[in-house]
Motif scaffolding. Structure first.
Motif, short mmCIF file in Angstrom:
data_model
loop_
_atom_site.label_atom_id
_atom_site.label_comp_id
_atom_site.label_asym_id
_atom_site.label_seq_id
_atom_site.Cartn_x
_atom_site.Cartn_y
_atom_site.Cartn_z
N GLY A 1 -6.02 16.54 5.28
CA GLY A 1 -6.49 15.48 4.41
C GLY A 1 -7.58 15.97 3.48
O GLY A 1 -8.17 17.04 3.71
N PHE A 2 -7.86 15.18 2.44
CA PHE A 2 -8.85 15.59 1.45
C PHE A 2 -10.06 14.65 1.48
O PHE A 2 -10.34 14.02 2.49
CB PHE A 2 -8.20 15.66 0.07
CG PHE A 2 -7.21 16.77 -0.03
CD1 PHE A 2 -7.63 18.07 -0.31
CD2 PHE A 2 -5.86 16.55 0.18
CE1 PHE A 2 -6.72 19.11 -0.39
CE2 PHE A 2 -4.95 17.57 0.09
CZ PHE A 2 -5.38 18.86 -0.19
N ASN A 3 -10.76 14.56 0.38
CA ASN A 3 -12.08 13.96 0.37
C ASN A 3 -12.10 12.52 0.87
O ASN A 3 -12.97 12.12 1.65
CB ASN A 3 -12.66 14.03 -1.05
CG ASN A 3 -14.16 13.85 -1.07
OD1 ASN A 3 -14.89 14.61 -0.44
ND2 ASN A 3 -14.63 12.83 -1.77
N GLU A 4 -11.12 11.70 0.41
CA GLU A 4 -11.10 10.30 0.82
C GLU A 4 -10.93 10.17 2.33
O GLU A 4 -11.50 9.27 2.97
CB GLU A 4 -9.99 9.55 0.09
CG GLU A 4 -10.17 9.45 -1.42
CD GLU A 4 -9.74 10.71 -2.14
OE1 GLU A 4 -9.28 11.66 -1.46
OE2 GLU A 4 -9.86 10.76 -3.37
N VAL A 5 -10.12 11.05 2.91
CA VAL A 5 -9.90 11.02 4.36
C VAL A 5 -11.20 11.35 5.10
O VAL A 5 -11.60 10.68 6.06
CB VAL A 5 -8.78 12.01 4.76
CG1 VAL A 5 -8.65 12.10 6.28
CG2 VAL A 5 -7.46 11.60 4.13
N GLY A 6 -11.88 12.40 4.64
CA GLY A 6 -13.12 12.80 5.30
C GLY A 6 -14.20 11.74 5.23
O GLY A 6 -14.92 11.50 6.21
N GLU A 7 -14.32 11.08 4.06
CA GLU A 7 -15.35 10.05 3.93
C GLU A 7 -15.07 8.87 4.85
O GLU A 7 -16.00 8.24 5.37
CB GLU A 7 -15.41 9.59 2.47
CG GLU A 7 -16.02 10.66 1.55
CD GLU A 7 -16.12 10.19 0.11
OE1 GLU A 7 -15.54 9.13 -0.21
OE2 GLU A 7 -16.77 10.89 -0.70
N LEU A 8 -13.78 8.53 5.07
CA LEU A 8 -13.46 7.45 5.99
C LEU A 8 -13.72 7.86 7.43
O LEU A 8 -14.27 7.09 8.23
CB LEU A 8 -12.02 7.01 5.80
CG LEU A 8 -11.59 5.73 6.55
CD1 LEU A 8 -10.56 4.95 5.76
CD2 LEU A 8 -11.05 6.05 7.95
N VAL A 9 -13.35 9.09 7.79
CA VAL A 9 -13.49 9.55 9.18
C VAL A 9 -14.96 9.67 9.57
O VAL A 9 -15.37 9.27 10.67
CB VAL A 9 -12.76 10.90 9.37
CG1 VAL A 9 -13.14 11.54 10.71
CG2 VAL A 9 -11.26 10.71 9.29
N PHE A 10 -15.81 10.22 8.66
CA PHE A 10 -17.21 10.44 9.00
C PHE A 10 -18.14 9.33 8.53
O PHE A 10 -19.29 9.26 8.95
CB PHE A 10 -17.69 11.77 8.40
CG PHE A 10 -17.08 12.98 9.05
CD1 PHE A 10 -17.45 13.34 10.34
CD2 PHE A 10 -16.13 13.74 8.40
CE1 PHE A 10 -16.90 14.44 10.96
CE2 PHE A 10 -15.58 14.85 9.00
CZ PHE A 10 -15.96 15.20 10.28
N GLY A 11 -17.65 8.47 7.62
CA GLY A 11 -18.49 7.39 7.13
C GLY A 11 -19.60 7.85 6.22
O GLY A 11 -20.61 7.16 6.06
N MET A 12 -19.44 9.02 5.63
CA MET A 12 -20.45 9.56 4.71
C MET A 12 -19.79 10.59 3.80
O MET A 12 -18.65 11.01 4.04
CB MET A 12 -21.61 10.21 5.49
CG MET A 12 -21.22 11.42 6.31
SD MET A 12 -22.59 12.11 7.27
CE MET A 12 -22.78 10.86 8.54
N THR A 13 -20.50 11.00 2.76
CA THR A 13 -19.97 12.00 1.85
C THR A 13 -20.09 13.40 2.46
O THR A 13 -20.87 13.62 3.41
CB THR A 13 -20.73 11.98 0.52
OG1 THR A 13 -22.10 12.35 0.75
CG2 THR A 13 -20.66 10.60 -0.13
N ALA A 14 -19.34 14.32 1.90
CA ALA A 14 -19.42 15.71 2.36
C ALA A 14 -20.80 16.30 2.05
O ALA A 14 -21.31 17.13 2.81
CB ALA A 14 -18.32 16.54 1.72
N ASP A 15 -21.41 15.89 0.92
CA ASP A 15 -22.76 16.37 0.59
C ASP A 15 -23.75 16.00 1.69
O ASP A 15 -24.57 16.82 2.12
CB ASP A 15 -23.22 15.76 -0.74
CG ASP A 15 -22.64 16.50 -1.94
OD1 ASP A 15 -22.51 17.73 -1.87
OD2 ASP A 15 -22.33 15.84 -2.95
N LYS A 16 -23.68 14.75 2.16
CA LYS A 16 -24.62 14.29 3.19
C LYS A 16 -24.38 15.03 4.51
O LYS A 16 -25.34 15.45 5.17
CB LYS A 16 -24.48 12.78 3.39
CG LYS A 16 -25.49 12.23 4.38
CD LYS A 16 -25.44 10.70 4.45
CE LYS A 16 -26.47 10.16 5.42
NZ LYS A 16 -26.44 8.67 5.48
N LEU A 17 -23.11 15.19 4.89
CA LEU A 17 -22.81 15.88 6.15
C LEU A 17 -23.23 17.34 6.06
O LEU A 17 -23.72 17.92 7.05
CB LEU A 17 -21.32 15.76 6.48
CG LEU A 17 -20.90 16.28 7.86
CD1 LEU A 17 -21.62 15.51 8.96
CD2 LEU A 17 -19.38 16.16 8.04
#
Length: 605
Positions: free
Chosen positions: A517-533
């Protein structure tokens, strides 16, 4: 009683490219095999087909506009077909037959006769005998001592002035050919626009050319662009020759062709005034209600009525920082759905066709606030086209469509019930074991590429959850001596933007599979942006590990796309996540309750 046209394979095998009377004759043949021959770097479905006349069999390629007949199961092994139009090409001294038009006649149970192959060494023998026939229900008569072929009239199909060789189909073009001419209609021409890069300033324009076999993009730069720009007009047909055939740059074009044309000072353009056999625009319309079945950023053709025309707005492009005009339309069709269609630039400024029927070709599918559509450089639109589907749609709209209550596609963040606006279908849930056993995504499987499943994340690779992206265009960037440089934008920034690129092991009761999965999937799974994580990981590895662990063991509804690619010379199937939605337990409970109340639930006990 359907009969095969005996002698057809022999005649087609030995015919010259200019033998148009044979290629445009009717041939009743049987399909012996249909096989996908997609290359690893191509997004275009291509099919090789083996056909038989009961005596011999030959190979041919299907024109891409016929792919739907294979995908929908109308053409398969042992199908009797009526081939009404073909063309012949030579690639690296090898004969390539391309089927342009055919239709299914009936489905036979077994192979007819005992056909044998034709070798390249077999020479064509003159035959004036009428074409023989082979019965579908009987074995063919013994093979005659001299092969039988259909009568052929020698008719040369030449380009203007007769010095450029025969007319080539666009689908047959490749970098290995030099002397070719295409006869194509201009379906789209861009503005003559300026650009600037590390090599200097310049200007360019591009056109989309179409014939009955496909489309191809052509681009001219600088002095050549100025010279050729006025020679192309949208809607007109031209003979085009002596252009370079290059590998297509997919970042600039959304056409399915693997190649594109580069115009230079040797390119010849001549308008075609012949009124016969002119290429016409072909559409593959999809109803607005079925947009949920398409992947975000894919393209499609739609035929719709303009229900509402919004005002022109001016926005600043994030990619170029330039101001651009946009206008939103509301379009509807007989499926009862309405969708927002966005126009850009001059199209937005000049549009003034309320309640018109418009055929949109190659528009982009988005999912901002639900399913949306937008035009881009390679898109075209025909206002009130003179086609049967448009007349039917106009009549329906005048009679009842004006007062219909239309449904909009729900936001993609919806729950797991029904479709929930996610493309996920509860009634079509498949176990991972069933997906693998059915070989979904394999070239020869004949299965739908998309499937719905419900699975639990059991593992994620914590060291590869994101990539460094350009802050302007989201392309991958690398750390250089002066900062993070983007090759596409030719810009260097002090810091990159981080975007998710996920590889997750997911399990259900039956099996396990790796889903990408790409960015939208990651933001839903972690509840935050990749920058924040990423920042959390840099500051506290323990907190980062805890967040990753908490994200596992969660169950989601997935709409996945299965696709075959090559890895180290071996084919493998990759499962990409098109949509993801967390479970909505209220809806799940209602669904179970409905099952219990259904006849299935009442009789299960």
């Amino acid at each position: 009683m359907t009969q095969l046209t005996a002698g057809s394979c022999y005649g087609l095998h030995n015919a010259a490219p200019e033998d148009t009377s044979l290629f445009e004759a009717s041939h009743i043949l049987q399909v012996l095999s249909v096989k996908s021959v997609n290359s690893p770097n191509s997004n275009v479905d291509r099919y090789r087909i083996i056909v038989s006349d009961g005596e011999h069999f030959i190979q041919a390629m299907l024109a891409t506009q016929l792919n739907s007949l294979v995908k929908e199961g109308n053409i398969k092994k042992n199908t009797i077909v009526n081939v009404t139009k073909m063309t012949c090409n030579f690639v690296q001294d090898k004969r390539l037959l391309i089927i342009l038009e055919f239709e299914a006649v009936e489905q036979a149970n077994n192979k007819i006769g005992n056909p044998i192959t034709l070798t390249p060494e077999q020479s064509k023998e003159a035959a004036d005998t009428p074409t023989a026939s082979t019965s579908v229900q009987q074995t063919p008569a013994p093979k005659p001592s001299a092969p039988v072929s259909a009568p052929v009239q020698q008719k040369q199909v030449s380009a203007p002035h007769g010095n450029r060789g025969s007319i080539f189909p666009i689908e047959g073009l490749s970098p290995y050919q030099n002397n070719w001419t295409i006869k194509a209609r201009v379906t789209q021409k861009s503005d003559l626009r300026k650009y600037a890069n590390a090599k200097g300033d310049g200007q360019l324009f591009n056109v989309t050319l179409m014939d009955e076999t496909g489309e191809i993009r052509g681009t001219a730069f600088n002095a050549v662009a100025v010279e050729l720009y006025d020679k192309f007009q949208e809607g007109k047909v031209y003979y085009v020759s002596r252009a370079r055939v290059n590998i297509a740059k997919k970042q600039f074009s959304h056409l399915s062709n693997e190649y594109e044309l580069g115009f230079d000072n040797k390119t010849e353009i001549e308008e075609c005034f012949d009124t016969t056999n002119l290429p016409v625009v072909k559409y593959n319309f999809i109803q607005l209600s079925k947009l949920d079945e398409l992947v975000k950023d894919s393209t499609c053709d739609v035929l719709a009525v303009i229900k509402n025309v919004g005002p022109t707005e001016e926005i600043t492009s994030k990619a170029t920082s330039r101001k651009v005009s946009k206008r939103d339309l509301t379009i509807v069709d007989m499926s009862g759905f309405s969708v927002r269609m966005t126009l850009w630039g001059k199209q937005a400024e000049e549009f003034n066709s309320p309640e018109a029927v418009i055929a949109f070709k190659s528009v982009k599918v988005g999912d901002f606030g639900g399913r949306t559509l937008s035009v881009f450089s390679s898109s075209t639109m025909a206002i009130n086209p003179d086609i049967q589907e448009a007349h039917m749609l106009k009549g329906w709209y005048e009679e009842s469509g004006k007062t219909t209550d239309y449904q909009a596609h729900a936001n993609t963040g919806g729950g797991g019930g029904g479709t929930g606006g996610t493309g996920f279908q509860r009634s079509q849930i498949r176990s991972l074991r069933d997906v693998k056993d059915s070989q979904v995504g394999y070239p020869d499987s004949g299965q739908n590429e998309f499937f719905s499943t419900r699975a639990t994340i059991v593992f994620m690779k914590p060291d590869s959850l994101w990539y460094t992206a350009c802050v302007h265009c989201n392309k991958k960037v690398n750390d250089g001596s002066n900062g993070w440089h983007c090759e596409k934008c030719n810009k260097t920034e002090p810091v990159p933007k981080y975007r998710f690129i996920m590889s997750m092991a997911c399990s259900d009761w039956s099996d396990q599979a790796w889903l990408q999965g790409f960015n939208e999937v990651g933001e839903l799974v972690f509840g935050m942006t990749a920058d924040k994580l990423h920042d959390i990981k840099e500051q506290d590895e323990g907190e980062f590990a805890s967040i990753v662990q908490q994200a596992t063991c969660e169950t989601y509804n997935f709409l996945c796309r299965a696709r075959t690619d090559d890895y180290n010379g071996q084919q493998r199937v990759r499962y990409g996540i098109s949509r993801i939605a967390p479970l909505n337990y209220k809806e799940e409970a209602h669904a179970l309750l409905e099952n219990l109340r259904s006849p299935w639930g009442q009789t299960a006990v």
